[in-house]
Design a protein around this motif. Sequence first.
Motif, PDB file in Angstrom:
ATOM      1  N   THR A  72     -22.527 -65.645  -7.607  1.00  0.00           N
ATOM      2  CA  THR A  72     -21.887 -64.400  -7.223  1.00  0.00           C
ATOM      3  C   THR A  72     -20.505 -64.697  -6.663  1.00  0.00           C
ATOM      4  O   THR A  72     -20.358 -65.518  -5.761  1.00  0.00           O
ATOM      5  CB  THR A  72     -22.746 -63.654  -6.172  1.00  0.00           C
ATOM      6  OG1 THR A  72     -24.003 -63.330  -6.783  1.00  0.00           O
ATOM      7  CG2 THR A  72     -22.074 -62.388  -5.700  1.00  0.00           C
ATOM      8  N   GLY A  73     -19.515 -64.018  -7.208  1.00  0.00           N
ATOM      9  CA  GLY A  73     -18.148 -64.151  -6.718  1.00  0.00           C
ATOM     10  C   GLY A  73     -17.931 -63.249  -5.515  1.00  0.00           C
ATOM     11  O   GLY A  73     -18.440 -62.121  -5.468  1.00  0.00           O
ATOM     12  N   VAL A  74     -17.175 -63.752  -4.543  1.00  0.00           N
ATOM     13  CA  VAL A  74     -16.898 -63.007  -3.322  1.00  0.00           C
ATOM     14  C   VAL A  74     -15.394 -63.024  -3.064  1.00  0.00           C
ATOM     15  O   VAL A  74     -14.750 -64.066  -3.171  1.00  0.00           O
ATOM     16  CB  VAL A  74     -17.649 -63.614  -2.109  1.00  0.00           C
ATOM     17  CG1 VAL A  74     -17.380 -62.820  -0.842  1.00  0.00           C
ATOM     18  CG2 VAL A  74     -19.148 -63.702  -2.381  1.00  0.00           C
ATOM     19  N   ALA A  75     -14.862 -61.859  -2.731  1.00  0.00           N
ATOM     20  CA  ALA A  75     -13.443 -61.740  -2.388  1.00  0.00           C
ATOM     21  C   ALA A  75     -13.325 -60.886  -1.128  1.00  0.00           C
ATOM     22  O   ALA A  75     -14.212 -60.071  -0.839  1.00  0.00           O
ATOM     23  CB  ALA A  75     -12.668 -61.102  -3.536  1.00  0.00           C
ATOM     24  N   VAL A  76     -12.253 -61.068  -0.383  1.00  0.00           N
ATOM     25  CA  VAL A  76     -12.030 -60.300   0.848  1.00  0.00           C
ATOM     26  C   VAL A  76     -10.570 -59.867   0.934  1.00  0.00           C
ATOM     27  O   VAL A  76      -9.691 -60.446   0.299  1.00  0.00           O
ATOM     28  CB  VAL A  76     -12.382 -61.108   2.122  1.00  0.00           C
ATOM     29  CG1 VAL A  76     -13.854 -61.407   2.200  1.00  0.00           C
ATOM     30  CG2 VAL A  76     -11.560 -62.370   2.224  1.00  0.00           C
ATOM     31  N   THR A  77     -10.362 -58.860   1.775  1.00  0.00           N
ATOM     32  CA  THR A  77      -8.988 -58.476   2.094  1.00  0.00           C
ATOM     33  C   THR A  77      -8.582 -59.156   3.394  1.00  0.00           C
ATOM     34  O   THR A  77      -9.421 -59.692   4.119  1.00  0.00           O
ATOM     35  CB  THR A  77      -8.848 -56.946   2.311  1.00  0.00           C
ATOM     36  OG1 THR A  77      -9.640 -56.572   3.444  1.00  0.00           O
ATOM     37  CG2 THR A  77      -9.236 -56.158   1.083  1.00  0.00           C
ATOM     38  N   ASP A  78      -7.317 -59.065   3.681  1.00  0.00           N
ATOM     39  CA  ASP A  78      -6.836 -59.440   5.008  1.00  0.00           C
ATOM     40  C   ASP A  78      -7.278 -58.324   5.961  1.00  0.00           C
ATOM     41  O   ASP A  78      -7.828 -57.302   5.533  1.00  0.00           O
ATOM     42  CB  ASP A  78      -5.313 -59.595   4.987  1.00  0.00           C
ATOM     43  CG  ASP A  78      -4.621 -58.312   4.568  1.00  0.00           C
ATOM     44  OD1 ASP A  78      -3.825 -57.790   5.357  1.00  0.00           O
ATOM     45  OD2 ASP A  78      -4.892 -57.817   3.447  1.00  0.00           O
ATOM     46  N   GLU A  79      -7.049 -58.498   7.245  1.00  0.00           N
ATOM     47  CA  GLU A  79      -7.505 -57.512   8.228  1.00  0.00           C
ATOM     48  C   GLU A  79      -6.780 -56.176   8.111  1.00  0.00           C
ATOM     49  O   GLU A  79      -7.303 -55.148   8.531  1.00  0.00           O
ATOM     50  CB  GLU A  79      -7.390 -58.087   9.637  1.00  0.00           C
ATOM     51  CG  GLU A  79      -8.405 -59.199   9.855  1.00  0.00           C
ATOM     52  CD  GLU A  79      -8.202 -59.957  11.144  1.00  0.00           C
ATOM     53  OE1 GLU A  79      -7.112 -59.879  11.734  1.00  0.00           O
ATOM     54  OE2 GLU A  79      -9.151 -60.641  11.547  1.00  0.00           O
ATOM     55  N   LEU A  80      -5.598 -56.171   7.518  1.00  0.00           N
ATOM     56  CA  LEU A  80      -4.864 -54.920   7.319  1.00  0.00           C
ATOM     57  C   LEU A  80      -5.243 -54.234   6.007  1.00  0.00           C
ATOM     58  O   LEU A  80      -4.727 -53.173   5.683  1.00  0.00           O
ATOM     59  CB  LEU A  80      -3.352 -55.172   7.360  1.00  0.00           C
ATOM     60  CG  LEU A  80      -2.816 -55.687   8.694  1.00  0.00           C
ATOM     61  CD1 LEU A  80      -1.323 -55.995   8.594  1.00  0.00           C
ATOM     62  CD2 LEU A  80      -3.087 -54.678   9.804  1.00  0.00           C
ATOM     63  N   GLN A  81      -6.119 -54.853   5.252  1.00  0.00           N
ATOM     64  CA  GLN A  81      -6.622 -54.331   3.985  1.00  0.00           C
ATOM     65  C   GLN A  81      -5.492 -54.094   2.974  1.00  0.00           C
ATOM     66  O   GLN A  81      -5.479 -53.106   2.255  1.00  0.00           O
ATOM     67  CB  GLN A  81      -7.432 -53.047   4.207  1.00  0.00           C
ATOM     68  CG  GLN A  81      -8.614 -53.250   5.101  1.00  0.00           C
ATOM     69  CD  GLN A  81      -9.398 -51.990   5.369  1.00  0.00           C
ATOM     70  OE1 GLN A  81      -9.109 -50.929   4.834  1.00  0.00           O
ATOM     71  NE2 GLN A  81     -10.399 -52.098   6.212  1.00  0.00           N
ATOM     72  N   ILE A  82      -4.594 -55.067   2.906  1.00  0.00           N
ATOM     73  CA  ILE A  82      -3.464 -54.978   1.979  1.00  0.00           C
ATOM     74  C   ILE A  82      -3.635 -55.929   0.810  1.00  0.00           C
ATOM     75  O   ILE A  82      -3.390 -55.562  -0.334  1.00  0.00           O
ATOM     76  CB  ILE A  82      -2.140 -55.277   2.724  1.00  0.00           C
ATOM     77  CG1 ILE A  82      -1.900 -54.219   3.809  1.00  0.00           C
ATOM     78  CG2 ILE A  82      -0.973 -55.336   1.754  1.00  0.00           C
ATOM     79  CD1 ILE A  82      -0.763 -54.541   4.745  1.00  0.00           C
ATOM     80  N   ILE A  83      -4.068 -57.152   1.091  1.00  0.00           N
ATOM     81  CA  ILE A  83      -4.121 -58.207   0.082  1.00  0.00           C
ATOM     82  C   ILE A  83      -5.570 -58.601  -0.195  1.00  0.00           C
ATOM     83  O   ILE A  83      -6.333 -58.866   0.730  1.00  0.00           O
ATOM     84  CB  ILE A  83      -3.329 -59.442   0.549  1.00  0.00           C
ATOM     85  CG1 ILE A  83      -1.864 -59.072   0.772  1.00  0.00           C
ATOM     86  CG2 ILE A  83      -3.447 -60.576  -0.455  1.00  0.00           C
ATOM     87  CD1 ILE A  83      -1.069 -60.123   1.499  1.00  0.00           C
ATOM     88  N   ALA A  84      -5.920 -58.642  -1.482  1.00  0.00           N
ATOM     89  CA  ALA A  84      -7.245 -59.116  -1.895  1.00  0.00           C
ATOM     90  C   ALA A  84      -7.136 -60.581  -2.288  1.00  0.00           C
ATOM     91  O   ALA A  84      -6.245 -60.957  -3.045  1.00  0.00           O
ATOM     92  CB  ALA A  84      -7.749 -58.294  -3.077  1.00  0.00           C
TER      93      ALA A  84
END
Length: 137
Positions: A14-26
């Motif tokens: 399973t691939g997992v991705a996250v944003t930065d805390e400001l939810q700008i960059i994936a």
Amino acid sequence: MARLLAIDYGTKRTGVAVTDELQIIASGLTTVDTKELIGFLKAYISEESVELFIVGEPKQMNFESSESEVHISKFLEKLKKACPDIPIKRIDERFTSKIAFQTMIDSGLNKKQRKNKALVDEISATIILQSYLYNQS
């Protein structure tokens, strides 16, 4: 703000991705053995604040659910029990693997590197997350 976390669920990996805390960059985070996914997610949210899980929804060209939706539904039940305070949204994931593979080519990865299915899964999760962010703006 808290992070958003995207999941490109697979029966093996399973691939997992996250944003930065400001939810700008994936950004791609990792690829996890699916058997260890719930434990990984619980450990991750104990260290990082996560506001929302975004899980890919595989659809066929006629918009009907694909066969893998049966496995994803079972996973979602486990995820809701393990992390009841974090809501889950679904997003159409058609073509994400093809886009991920093309991204690898465009990035100049050689043939051997492009055969890394774990990397394809992580990039696919990132694309799912980017799609979600794009549709929110």
